[in-house]
Each structure stands twice: as C-alpha cells, then as structure tokens.
Design an enzyme around this catalytic site. Structure first.
Site, PDB file in Angstrom:
ATOM      1  N   ASP A 127      64.403  38.479  76.000  1.00  0.00           N
ATOM      2  CA  ASP A 127      64.292  38.227  74.517  1.00  0.00           C
ATOM      3  C   ASP A 127      63.695  39.666  73.960  1.00  0.00           C
ATOM      4  OD1 ASP A 127      63.722  37.888  71.764  1.00  0.00           O
ATOM      5  OD2 ASP A 127      63.528  35.604  72.219  1.00  0.00           O
TER       6      ASP A 127
ATOM      7  N   TYR B   7      66.218  36.889  57.459  1.00  0.00           N
ATOM      8  CA  TYR B   7      67.358  37.662  57.821  1.00  0.00           C
ATOM      9  C   TYR B   7      67.533  38.929  57.050  1.00  0.00           C
ATOM     10  CZ  TYR B   7      71.843  39.256  59.667  1.00  0.00           C
ATOM     11  OH  TYR B   7      72.818  40.319  60.095  1.00  0.00           O
TER      12      TYR B   7
ATOM     13  N   THR C 279      62.563  39.112  65.449  1.00  0.00           N
ATOM     14  CA  THR C 279      63.606  39.796  66.248  1.00  0.00           C
ATOM     15  C   THR C 279      64.035  40.980  65.632  1.00  0.00           C
ATOM     16  OG1 THR C 279      64.887  37.527  67.165  1.00  0.00           O
ATOM     17  CG2 THR C 279      66.330  39.758  67.134  1.00  0.00           C
TER      18      THR C 279
ATOM     19  N   ASN D 117      69.314  37.040  74.950  1.00  0.00           N
ATOM     20  CA  ASN D 117      68.547  35.782  75.137  1.00  0.00           C
ATOM     21  C   ASN D 117      69.384  34.652  75.334  1.00  0.00           C
ATOM     22  OD1 ASN D 117      69.022  35.452  72.400  1.00  0.00           O
ATOM     23  ND2 ASN D 117      66.904  35.730  71.866  1.00  0.00           N
TER      24      ASN D 117
ATOM     25  N   LYS E 184      65.862  42.556  58.278  1.00  0.00           N
ATOM     26  CA  LYS E 184      66.840  43.811  58.434  1.00  0.00           C
ATOM     27  C   LYS E 184      66.346  45.025  57.717  1.00  0.00           C
ATOM     28  CE  LYS E 184      70.125  42.531  61.483  1.00  0.00           C
ATOM     29  NZ  LYS E 184      70.162  43.003  62.825  1.00  0.00           N
TER      30      LYS E 184
ATOM     31  N   THR F 241      82.556  40.540  59.636  1.00  0.00           N
ATOM     32  CA  THR F 241      83.330  41.065  60.739  1.00  0.00           C
ATOM     33  C   THR F 241      83.872  39.761  61.432  1.00  0.00           C
ATOM     34  OG1 THR F 241      82.011  43.029  61.185  1.00  0.00           O
ATOM     35  CG2 THR F 241      83.609  42.159  62.934  1.00  0.00           C
TER      36      THR F 241
END
Length: 704
Positions: free
Chosen positions: A436, A528, A475, A412, A532, A558
């Site tokens: 999205d 978040y 999301t 998105n 998850k 990362t």
C-alpha cells in the site's frame, strides 16, 4: 472447419516465381487454405521485375490484384476493412508503411508473415527496417515465422510479439511428386545466388565436382556473377520454373540444400527446397544447422555434410542406400510438411486471433501506428506501475510488457484484482508486489532503480472511494509523496494519473486544462476530488523545485474489459444489469452527460504523455470528446445486448456532475494523440468480456 474466413494478403509476389521463393510459398499455402473453404485476396505491388516474369495471373484458389503505389492501395481499403484477417508479408515493398496502412484499415486481426525470419532479426539488430520496425512487432496480432525454436521465444520476449508462431514453408504434394524423368545429374542445386551461401556451395558442390570429374552436376538459379568459374562437369541453368521443379529433382540422384548464414545462426529455419525435393523423391544432402534434426532423421531421411568428403561418400553410396533416404524423406514430408498441414495451422491461429480480438476489443494499434519511439525499443525500461492490478493499470502493464519493458506492479488489491494480472504473472519481465503506497514503500521497491513510475493507485469509482474516504485521501496525498520521493531518488520520470473529477460539477463546457473547476471541498466526493487536486499540487511542486521530471494526466471516463462488475461505474452497472435481465438503474432523469474513452486509447495517451520530450506540458486531458447522455448510453447497451430490461430511476447522488466532456485540443497538439475507438466497437468488446464471466460473478454485479 468452424468458420469461413475472408483474408487479405499483402505480399512480395504471387504472380512471379522468377528468382523468388515467396511466390511458391504463398501459392502452396493459399491454395490449401482456400481448399478449406476460405476466401483469399492477394494484393501485389506492380513492380517491373515481377511484371516482366509473371507465370501466374489468375489463380483458381483466390483473387490476385495489383497496386502501383501506396496511394493506389487506398482503393482496397474497403476490402481490407471487410476481411476477417489481414496478413502482411516480409519483403513487401514499402513494407513498414504498408503495415501501418493495414493496421489503420483493418477491422480484424493483422498478422505478419516472415518468410525470412533470421534475416529479419539480424537486420533489426543492425538497425535495418526495410519492411518492419521493432515497434511494429507488438502491434501485429500474430507473427508467423519461417523460423521456429528459440526464435519464437525471442520474438515474444525481446520484441514483444503477443503471439509468435512457427509457420514453416511447405510443399503441395499434388504438384511435387516423383516423375519418370531420366537421371541427368548426380548432384544438383536449385537456388538464387546469395553471397553468404556461395562459400558453402563452393565447398559442398563445386569442390566435389572438381574431385569427381566422372560425375555430373547442375546449379540452377538466377543472379550468379559472371566471374564464377564453373567446372566443366557443372551445368548452369538460369531459371527453372516451378512447374519444372519436379522434373528437375527427379532428374537428380541427389540434391544439395544450402542455407543462408543468418538462418544457420538462428537455426530451426528450413528452406522450401528441402520439402520440394523430398516430396519429389530426391535424396537430400544438406549443410548442418540447429533444429534440422527435428525435421528429418539424419542418416535415415537426410545426409548432413560438413565438407566435400561427406558429400562424395553419399554420392558414391549404393542405390539401395539412396532409395532408402529418398523414401524416408518423402514419408516424413507427406506426414508433416505438406501445404495442407500449414493451412490447418494458419486457420487455427487466425481463428484464435479473431477470437482474442473479439474478447479483448479494438486494439490500440490505430493510434500506435505512429510508433512514437521510446527508450524501450533499445534497452528494456524498468517501470513501476502503482495500482497495476486495477482495471486501467493492468492494461497499462500489458502494453508496457508488449513493448519489452520490465514491469513491477505494486497494488494493495483493495480494488485491484489478481485476476486482472494473472496472465502476466508468468511473464519473465513481470513482478507483482502487494503493498500500500500510503505506508512506507517496501525495501524491494525502495531500493530499486526505475526509469519510469506511473501512479495509478487509487480507487476510482464513487462507491469504492467513498467506502473509506480517509484512505482514499491519503492514497492521493501520502502515497503520491512516497512515489515522488522514489522517483527523485532513482531519477525516474513520474506520471500522476489524475482525474476529470477535479473539475467537479463544471460550469465551463467542454473542460479545458485551464479551467480551475467547481468542486465541493467538503462533500462526499471530496476525498477523491480534493485528494487528486493535492496530488497534482505535490507533483508540480516537485517540478518547480527541479526535484524530478513529472507528467500529469487528467483522465475522463474510461471503460473496457476488466472493468469490475461491482465497482458502481455507469458502464459496468448498465452492462451487468442488461445481461442479467434485471432492472436498468439510472440516477436522475438520465439527462446528465458523460464521455467514454476505450481503455486502449487511454493507455496510449498515458504512454504518449509519459514519453513526451520537451518543456513541461502541464496537465493534459485524456478522454473521448464524444458526449452522450446516460439515457442514450442505456439505449445503446440495450440494443447491443438485446436486453428487454425495464429502466428504473433513482435519486441523483450528491455533487454528481451534470455534464462531463474533455477538451482534448492540447493532447492532440502536444502528444499527437486522440482516441480512435468508436463507442459501438468498444462496447461490443466490453459486453463480450462481461458475457465471458462466470454467471455468479455477473449476477453479483446486480447488488452493486
């Protein structure tokens, strides 16, 4: 020349040209390359055939050394590691293992030099992998090919070479020139026996000899069977040393070029004999194949023959026509096909590879030298990467494209960037869809069949995922459900990119997959963390219900090129501030620890997990177990950038974890995976990428 290069070549032979055109090719090329100011070390396997027939032991343009076996090659590891570039040649004994060793040992780019590209490609199609596997091709930084034209496109599109470049054979005009040797033969041929060339030699020389007993012929080269019946007017020469080639060609009124069957089929594959003979002023009669007209003008610089009649017509032509052909070919070769021309090309491509390596950072090949097979090596897999325009997702897309996959990138662009995938947009196997995953998937996605679905779609840095916490949560939950439904419908294997954030502020250190975590379910990071966690629950519910084949990766910090300067992560913040000479911001006293994994290593782990066969492995940590404090990271970045920025402290954010380090024992055991990129190497590559950004973009990072 902008830079002196030190290269190491691992090839079939430099020392012996007996029945071996490789030696002549290497000698011409490397002599000219060294003449441009570069250093050359050639490593040759000590084989009896070549050892017994050596005609060069101490080249004056570089060093030649011998090794007995793969174990003995280890004594040259330091030299390979110190080289600016390494080249592995086709037909090198144990070439697959030598290539793997070179990729592990080298610190610079590693190239493959294929002196028989059409034969190689034909062999790979039949499953023959004597000196190269399909999975190795994307790992070589450059694929130098004796064949040009469509062969280069095939190497890049079908086999995933990042850079396939024509490097035709060539001639050293100081060694190959006309001599005063008297003419002895009307038509000669110089070449080692080959079963697929013999029928053409029979048609274009032996049959001509039978029809023209008044003319004289010669066939030079080893390994011809004893049962061949040679006409009386054909002289056989078992071997003509390279030093005697100019006299051989000068003694011939014409010479014949016969091309291997695979090279004829592939086209654009000139043999070195074409250039050697032409440079010596000997007119050439050749069989016909696609692309030869791009090297010589037929009728003016070369004779193309399709049967004995056309050969006889050329042999019976007058001296003026013969001299015109000879002059035309020699002019063409001196203008375009000398070893100096090839050395210039080699230098330019190696310098480009060195620059690309410096910009992109350490490659993933040290891990991929295991070459774990995937379905992509045969039929291109159809892969959906949600979040593919993001930092990690774009690197994953690149790697999948390099392996020959057909990749659809869905993003998105809320935190991803077209700039991350701009280079991929022109790739024929790449498609970008702006959408999205919180919303129902567009029909162009929902109606497609995929083999693999990677879900990397979610903002991953605290400032970005906290900017719209509801969307972040949806999301992870609704978006993951949509992708799981697509995977179930299409039969695709599904991988969820989860996070080390599910461990929260851990009370167990390091964190194994069995640890349930210590998370604030109502704090500012919960959108978040908990999102998850829920995504993992959904994913494993699908697995338990036998509704799909799933994998879950818990990704730790990362970093690498394409990390957004404005996303608020510690590495990007510190590098941006250091390069701009601004204050270095650390939160708290800097004693909190993190473990940083270079992006190519993380990508390798994701693919290894996705392609893992066998029982459900459960969640797997992907990260680098090397732990350091934020303050230690600051010191490293200041040293690497040369910055003298002042360090300032800010309050520690709510729920910021004090320690973070993965336990990767499970990844090592189940996937045979562990990161291989040292922090200093990865940071150098990342800093180089930030330095390449336009200055306004780098300055803008200071406001993040």
């Amino acid at each position: 020349m902008s830079r002196r290069l030190k290269i190491v070549v691992l090839g079939l032979s430099l020392s012996s040209s007996w029945g071996n055109g490789h030696a002549t090719t290497y000698r011409n090329l490397l002599k000219a390359f060294a003449g441009r100011g570069h250093e050359v070390l050639f490593l040759e396997r000590n084989l009896p055939w070549y050892a017994d027939n050596r005609d060069l032991t101490t080249p004056d343009y570089g060093d030649l050394a011998f090794y007995d076996d793969l174990a003995d090659l280890e004594s040259w590891r330091e030299a390979v590691a110190a080289a600016d570039a390494v080249i592995v040649g086709s037909y090198t004994p144990d070439g697959v293992e030598v290539g793997r060793w070179a990729m592990r040992a080298a610190s610079g780019p590693v190239a493959f030099y294929d002196i028989d590209t059409p034969v190689t490609l034909a062999g790979l199609a039949e499953g023959r992998t004597e000196y190269l596997t399909p999975a190795q091709i994307p790992l070589y930084d450059v694929y130098f090919s004796f064949a040009g034209g469509p062969n280069l496109e095939r190497l890049e599109r079908q086999f995933g070479s990042p850079a396939a470049r024509a490097l035709y054979c060539s001639v050293d005009p100081e060694l190959y020139r006309p001599t005063d040797t008297p003419k002895r033969w009307d038509l000669s041929y110089l070449g080692t026996y080959s079963p697929d060339r013999q029928p053409v030699l029979e048609r274009l020389l032996l049959e001509v000899a039978r029809r023209a007993p008044d003319l004289k012929f010669a066939v030079a080269g080893p390994q011809y069977p004893d049962d061949i019946v040679w006409p009386d007017n054909v002289q056989r020469l078992e071997h003509v040393a390279p030093a005697d080639h100019p006299d051989f060609y000068s003694a011939s009124r014409f010479t014949l070029n016969v091309t291997r069957a695979d090279m004829v089929a592939a086209g654009y594959s000139p043999s070195v004999r074409l250039f050697e003979a032409g440079a010596c002023g000997c007119p050439i009669i050749s069989d016909e194949w696609p692309g030869i007209e791009t090297l010589f003008v037929p009728g003016r610089e070369i004779v193309l023959a399709n049967g004995p009649g056309s050969v006889l017509a050329a042999l019976r032509s007058g001296e003026a026509a013969r001299q015109a052909l000879a002059s035309g070919a020699r002019r063409r070769i001196l203008a375009e096909h000398t070893s100096k021309h090839r050395a210039e090309s080699l230098e330019a491509e190696l310098l480009g590879a060195v620059a690309r390596r410096a910009a992109a950072g350490p490659s993933p090949r040290s891990a991929t030298s295991r070459e774990t097979p995937t379905p992509m090596t045969k039929t291109p897999a159809k892969i959906l990467v949600a979040g593919g325009a993001g930092f990690l997702g774009s690197h994953l897309c690149d790697r999948l494209l390099a392996e020959g996959a057909e990749v659809v990138c869905l993003d998105n662009l809320l935190t991803g960037s077209i700039g991350n995938i701009e280079h991929a947009l022109a790739h024929p196997n790449f498609e970008f869809v702006k959408a999205d995953i919180v919303e129902p998937l567009p029909s162009r996605i929902a109606r497609r069949r995929f083999d693999r679905i990677y879900n990397l779609a979610c903002a991953a840095s605290p400032p970005l995922y906290q900017a719209n916490p509801e969307h972040t949560l949806m999301t992870s939950v609704v978006g993951t459900q949509h992708l799981l439904q697509l995977a179930e419908a299409t039969g695709a294997r599904f991988l969820l990119a989860s996070t080390s954030e599910i461990y929260g502020d851990p009370q167990v250190h390091p964190q194994p997959e069995t640890y349930w975590g210590h998370v604030n379910a109502t704090g500012p990071r919960a959108c978040y963390d908990e999102g998850k966690r829920c995504a993992e629950t959904l994913t494993f519910d699908y697995d338990r219900a036998d509704r799909g084949e799933v994998r879950v990766a818990r990704i730790f910090n990362t970093y690498g090129p394409r990390l957004s300067a404005a996303d608020g992560r510690v590495v990007s913040n510190l590098i941006s501030q250091a390069l701009a000479g601004a204050e270095i911001t650390i939160f708290g006293d800097g004693s909190q620890t993190r473990s940083f994994c270079y992006v190519s290593d993380t990508v390798e782990g994701l693919i290894a997990l996705m392609e893992h066969e066998g029982p459900q492995p459960g969640p797997i940590n992907l990260g680098n177990p090397t732990e350091l404090t934020v303050r230690e990271l600051v010191d490293v970045i200041l040293a690497e950038t040369g910055s003298v920025s002042e360090v300032v402290r800010r309050p520690l954010p709510v729920d910021d974890p004090k320690r973070r380090r993965p336990d990767i024992e499970k990844a090592a055991r189940v996937l045979n995976w562990s990161p291989s990129t040292p922090l200093d190497q990865g940071l150098k590559a990342t800093i180089a990428w930030f330095e390449s950004l336009p200055k306004p973009s780098a300055a803008a990072a200071l406001t993040a």
